[in-house]
Design an enzyme around this catalytic site. Structure first.
Site, PDB file in Angstrom:
ATOM      1  N   HIS A 113       0.870  -1.189   0.000  1.00  0.00           N
ATOM      2  CA  HIS A 113       0.000   0.000   0.000  1.00  0.00           C
ATOM      3  C   HIS A 113       0.903   1.235   0.000  1.00  0.00           C
ATOM      4  O   HIS A 113       0.946   1.994   0.973  1.00  0.00           O
ATOM      5  CB  HIS A 113      -0.893  -0.047   1.237  1.00  0.00           C
ATOM      6  CG  HIS A 113      -2.095   0.854   1.180  1.00  0.00           C
ATOM      7  ND1 HIS A 113      -2.416   1.637   0.075  1.00  0.00           N
ATOM      8  CD2 HIS A 113      -3.068   1.105   2.105  1.00  0.00           C
ATOM      9  CE1 HIS A 113      -3.522   2.314   0.329  1.00  0.00           C
ATOM     10  NE2 HIS A 113      -3.931   2.018   1.548  1.00  0.00           N
ATOM     11  N   GLN A 146      -0.291   4.927   0.885  1.00  0.00           N
ATOM     12  CA  GLN A 146      -0.545   5.103   2.318  1.00  0.00           C
ATOM     13  C   GLN A 146       0.743   5.471   3.064  1.00  0.00           C
ATOM     14  O   GLN A 146       0.760   6.376   3.895  1.00  0.00           O
ATOM     15  CB  GLN A 146      -1.115   3.800   2.890  1.00  0.00           C
ATOM     16  CG  GLN A 146      -1.403   3.869   4.374  1.00  0.00           C
ATOM     17  CD  GLN A 146      -2.544   4.821   4.682  1.00  0.00           C
ATOM     18  OE1 GLN A 146      -3.618   4.693   4.129  1.00  0.00           O
ATOM     19  NE2 GLN A 146      -2.312   5.785   5.559  1.00  0.00           N
ATOM     20  N   ASP A 205      -2.512  -1.589  12.523  1.00  0.00           N
ATOM     21  CA  ASP A 205      -3.464  -1.735  11.413  1.00  0.00           C
ATOM     22  C   ASP A 205      -4.416  -2.864  11.793  1.00  0.00           C
ATOM     23  O   ASP A 205      -4.156  -3.641  12.726  1.00  0.00           O
ATOM     24  CB  ASP A 205      -2.717  -2.038  10.098  1.00  0.00           C
ATOM     25  CG  ASP A 205      -3.635  -2.025   8.862  1.00  0.00           C
ATOM     26  OD1 ASP A 205      -4.768  -1.509   8.958  1.00  0.00           O
ATOM     27  OD2 ASP A 205      -3.218  -2.548   7.804  1.00  0.00           O
ATOM     28  N   ARG A 240      -3.322  11.751   2.697  1.00  0.00           N
ATOM     29  CA  ARG A 240      -3.500  10.902   1.507  1.00  0.00           C
ATOM     30  C   ARG A 240      -3.767  11.800   0.292  1.00  0.00           C
ATOM     31  O   ARG A 240      -3.212  11.595  -0.790  1.00  0.00           O
ATOM     32  CB  ARG A 240      -4.680   9.932   1.707  1.00  0.00           C
ATOM     33  CG  ARG A 240      -4.468   8.858   2.746  1.00  0.00           C
ATOM     34  CD  ARG A 240      -3.428   7.841   2.326  1.00  0.00           C
ATOM     35  NE  ARG A 240      -3.730   7.204   1.064  1.00  0.00           N
ATOM     36  CZ  ARG A 240      -4.576   6.167   0.901  1.00  0.00           C
ATOM     37  NH1 ARG A 240      -5.177   5.650   1.950  1.00  0.00           N
ATOM     38  NH2 ARG A 240      -4.784   5.641  -0.284  1.00  0.00           N
TER      39      ARG A 240
HETATM   40  N1   CP Z   1      -6.337   3.619   4.389  1.00  0.00           N
HETATM   41  C1   CP Z   1      -7.058   3.301   3.290  1.00  0.00           C
HETATM   42  O1   CP Z   1      -6.514   2.928   2.232  1.00  0.00           O
HETATM   43  O2   CP Z   1      -8.400   3.471   3.450  1.00  0.00           O
HETATM   44  P1   CP Z   1      -9.541   2.979   2.446  1.00  0.00           P
HETATM   45  O3   CP Z   1      -9.548   1.474   2.481  1.00  0.00           O
HETATM   46  O4   CP Z   1     -10.791   3.575   2.999  1.00  0.00           O
HETATM   47  O5   CP Z   1      -9.216   3.466   1.063  1.00  0.00           O
HETATM   48  N1  NVA Z   2      -4.318  -3.907   5.692  1.00  0.00           N
HETATM   49  C1  NVA Z   2      -5.598  -3.331   5.356  1.00  0.00           C
HETATM   50  C2  NVA Z   2      -5.435  -1.902   4.947  1.00  0.00           C
HETATM   51  C3  NVA Z   2      -6.722  -1.211   4.617  1.00  0.00           C
HETATM   52  C4  NVA Z   2      -6.537   0.195   4.133  1.00  0.00           C
HETATM   53  C5  NVA Z   2      -6.264  -4.138   4.262  1.00  0.00           C
HETATM   54  O1  NVA Z   2      -5.582  -4.557   3.313  1.00  0.00           O
HETATM   55  O2  NVA Z   2      -7.470  -4.389   4.364  1.00  0.00           O
END
Ligand code: CP
Ligand code: NVA
Length: 308
Positions: free
Chosen positions: A135, A138, A226, A293
């Site tokens: 990600h 993020q 997380d 973001r």
């Molecule tokens: N943190 C994040 O990516 O949030 P969403 O899943 O809401 O996009």
């Molecule tokens: N680790 C989480 C992050 C969400 C933004 C997922 O992948 O669901």
């Protein structure tokens, strides 16, 4: 050559630092403007961004939409379920067709391989909006937030507590690029990806691994949590059981530096990975993190379109 934003490992430290600096500059330049106003100096006028979602999103979806609009461009938000992709059209054909219609694609998908396949067949920039492996957008927002609140990132000790998931992997990718040290406190069953740990260590990062959450956060400037169950995880019950001792609460935070801050990419589950006291308390930066973001993705878009 088309510039993508797939993983932090692909981007030079100089470009990553330039993205964060540009994001901070654009954030300041918008002071006093309404959120829907276009930037005073819109860099991506005439650019159309397609956003494809294979799974849920609040922040990524809305912040990218606002990001491209503030830069003077436009967006369309697509769900794989509504596309022929959801009925078996190949990713390769989808990539080739999209490349004829739009200027760039941001995709959130389950398998990282889908993102890589789309990228290899597209001749327009592709941005990773989260996969099962990483990600990166993020993490740049997180690092921007830390730079705003703590200054030079290379002096910081970050502690990741809980599931060694996709977000943890992107922190591992970023550690050698920015020079911060990273301590991972994860249970053996849900340790971070070994390839990403090896990448960070081989690239010279200071990485420590422990299964003891208190040891992970001792002396940390930043504590990060997380969700224990990421999108696509099938084993929710066993995850919640194994990961429950890894909740970030006030007693765990007491092991960190006295001026430590707390980050969480959201969505959060109060009472699971973090207590309400911590995430809603004075050490928490989660809403600055969410706001950033928007700003950092504007800079990522500019990077992809050579406007940084
Ligand atoms: N943190 C994040 O990516 O949030 P969403 O899943 O809401 O996009
Ligand atoms: N680790 C989480 C992050 C969400 C933004 C997922 O992948 O669901």
């Amino acid at each position: 050559m088309t510039k993508n934003f797939i993983d932090i490992t692909d981007v030079s430290a100089t470009d990553l630092q330039a993205i964060i600096a540009d994001a901070i500059g654009m954030k300041t330049a918008r002071t006093g403007l309404s959120k829907g106003a276009i930037d005073p100096d819109p860099a991506l006028s005439g650019i159309m961004l397609a956003m494809i979602f294979e799974k849920s999103s609040t922040r990524t979806r809305i912040s990218f939409d606002m990001a491209i609009r503030q830069l003077g461009g436009s967006s369309m938000i697509l769900s794989t379920a509504d596309m022929q992709l959801g009925r078996g059209e190949t990713v390769a054909d989808t990539a080739k067709v999209l490349s004829r219609y739009v200027d760039g694609v941001m995709i959130r998908c389950n398998a990282h391989e889908t993102l890589l396949e789309l990228t290899s067949h597209a001749d327009i920039p592709v941005i990773n909006g989260l996969t099962d492996r990483s990600h990166p957008c993020q993490i740049l927002a997180d690092l921007m937030t830390l730079q705003e609140h703590k200054g030079d990132l290379s002096h910081l000790k970050l502690a990741w507590v809980g599931d060694g998931n996709n977000v943890a992997s992107s922190f591992l990718h970023a550690a050698p690029k920015f020079g911060f040290s990273l301590s991972l406190g994860c249970p053996e069953e849900f340790a971070a990806n070994q390839d990403d740990i090896d990448y960070a260590i081989n690239a010279g990062a200071d990485i420590s691994l422990t299964t003891d959450p208190a040891a992970a956060v001792t002396g940390a400037d930043v504590v990060i949590a997380d969700t224990f169950v990421s999108m696509g995880d099938k084993d929710a019950n066993s995850r919640l059981q194994v990961l429950s001792p890894f909740q970030v609460d006030t007693s765990l935070m007491a092991n960190a530096a006295t001026d430590a801050v707390f980050l969480h990419c959201l969505p959060a589950h109060r009472g699971e990975e973090v207590s309400a006291e911590v995430i809603d308390g004075s050490q928490s930066l989660v809403f600055d993190e969410a706001e950033n973001r928007l700003h950092v993705q504007k800079a990522i878009l500019k990077y992809c379109f050579d406007k940084l």
